[in-house]
Enzyme design. Sequence first.
Site, short mmCIF file in Angstrom:
data_model
loop_
_atom_site.label_atom_id
_atom_site.label_comp_id
_atom_site.label_asym_id
_atom_site.label_seq_id
_atom_site.Cartn_x
_atom_site.Cartn_y
_atom_site.Cartn_z
N GLY A 1 7.06 39.85 -8.12
CA GLY A 1 5.77 39.49 -8.68
C GLY A 1 4.63 40.41 -8.27
N GLU B 1 12.02 32.34 -2.89
CA GLU B 1 10.99 31.28 -2.96
C GLU B 1 11.56 29.94 -2.50
OE1 GLU B 1 9.86 32.09 -7.02
OE2 GLU B 1 9.07 34.02 -6.37
N GLU C 1 16.93 41.12 -4.19
CA GLU C 1 15.51 41.01 -4.54
C GLU C 1 14.66 41.24 -3.29
OE1 GLU C 1 14.89 38.52 -8.34
OE2 GLU C 1 14.91 37.16 -6.64
N HIS D 1 17.19 31.76 -3.82
CA HIS D 1 16.05 32.61 -4.18
C HIS D 1 15.06 32.61 -3.01
CE1 HIS D 1 12.43 34.06 -6.12
NE2 HIS D 1 13.20 34.55 -7.06
N ASN E 1 14.54 34.41 -14.96
CA ASN E 1 14.22 33.31 -14.07
C ASN E 1 12.80 32.86 -14.39
OD1 ASN E 1 13.60 31.63 -11.93
ND2 ASN E 1 13.59 33.25 -10.38
N SER F 1 9.97 42.66 -9.95
CA SER F 1 9.12 43.50 -10.81
C SER F 1 9.89 44.37 -11.79
CB SER F 1 8.17 44.36 -9.96
OG SER F 1 7.28 43.52 -9.24
N LYS G 1 11.20 30.38 -13.28
CA LYS G 1 10.49 29.71 -12.16
C LYS G 1 9.81 28.44 -12.68
CE LYS G 1 10.18 34.17 -9.96
NZ LYS G 1 9.54 35.03 -8.98
P1 PGA Z 1 9.47 39.11 -10.90
O1 PGA Z 1 10.39 37.99 -10.20
O2 PGA Z 1 10.32 39.78 -11.94
O3 PGA Z 1 8.33 38.35 -11.49
O4 PGA Z 1 9.07 40.07 -9.82
C1 PGA Z 1 11.75 38.23 -9.94
C2 PGA Z 1 12.36 37.03 -9.28
O5 PGA Z 1 11.75 36.44 -8.38
O6 PGA Z 1 13.50 36.64 -9.60
#
Ligand code: PGA
Length: 251
Positions: free
Chosen positions: A174, A100, A168, A98, A12, A213, A14
């Site tokens: 992140g 976000e 998640e 997601h 992903n 992560s 983003k």
């Molecule tokens: P990350 O993000 O691997 O940077 O923690 C995962 C995600 O939000 O899909």
Amino acid sequence: MGSPRRILIVGNWKMNGSRQSRQELDAMAAGLDPAFSEKADMLVCPPAVLLAGFTENATGPIRFGGQDCHFNESGAHTGDISPEMLREAGAVAVILGHSERRADHGEGDAVVKAKVKSAWRAGLLPIVCVGETLAERDANEASAVVARQVRQSIPRGAEGGNLVVAYEPIWAIGTGRIPTPEDVAQVHNTIRNVLNERFGEEGEKIRILYGGSVKPDNAKTLLAIPNVDGALVGGASLKANDFLGIAHAVL
Ligand code: PGA
């Protein structure tokens, strides 16, 4: 490798990347061990404006997905993109709900559910994200919150071939922090039970990814947990070396 289901590794991106990121993609395709495709699939979900360019000359095993879509096919929705448009741009899948999107755009389970149906309409594979906040985890509510999201975000008609769920934990995205393998196992088991209860035999076939992560050095441990059928990777999917390190953990 524990999972009896075909493993799925999803990147992903983003709001990252540019047309030049094609070089990273080419390095991913070139570096992927041919044995990977025997047991797993790889998807990259770049920003929508990059999709068509990436899919046009795509060779090799990597396939592509969107990061969100509107639930309508077309119309007066400024700034939005329909699943049919993603499909035309060469996507085969779309990430939906997601955290976000849920946080930045106020998307709730009902909207996510409508988007899942629209993805099916367009022939895309929806990857539905669920996960608890840190406060919910600390209050011992992670499994309950996730079970509710799975019940309310996924419409009737889900099958092994038309749905992927991604767990998640919001506090792990992140941050470099991940839950213990026991905690991951517990939530994935909860999700599996809800899927089985709702979709019978098909529930057993639906893949459940872990995200938050995921890095080359923890991928093997995470992928060995029961009911972890792949990974949804943010930051570590932007660089070929990192993403390949994660993909090769399935071998
Ligand atoms: P990350 O993000 O691997 O940077 O923690 C995962 C995600 O939000 O899909």
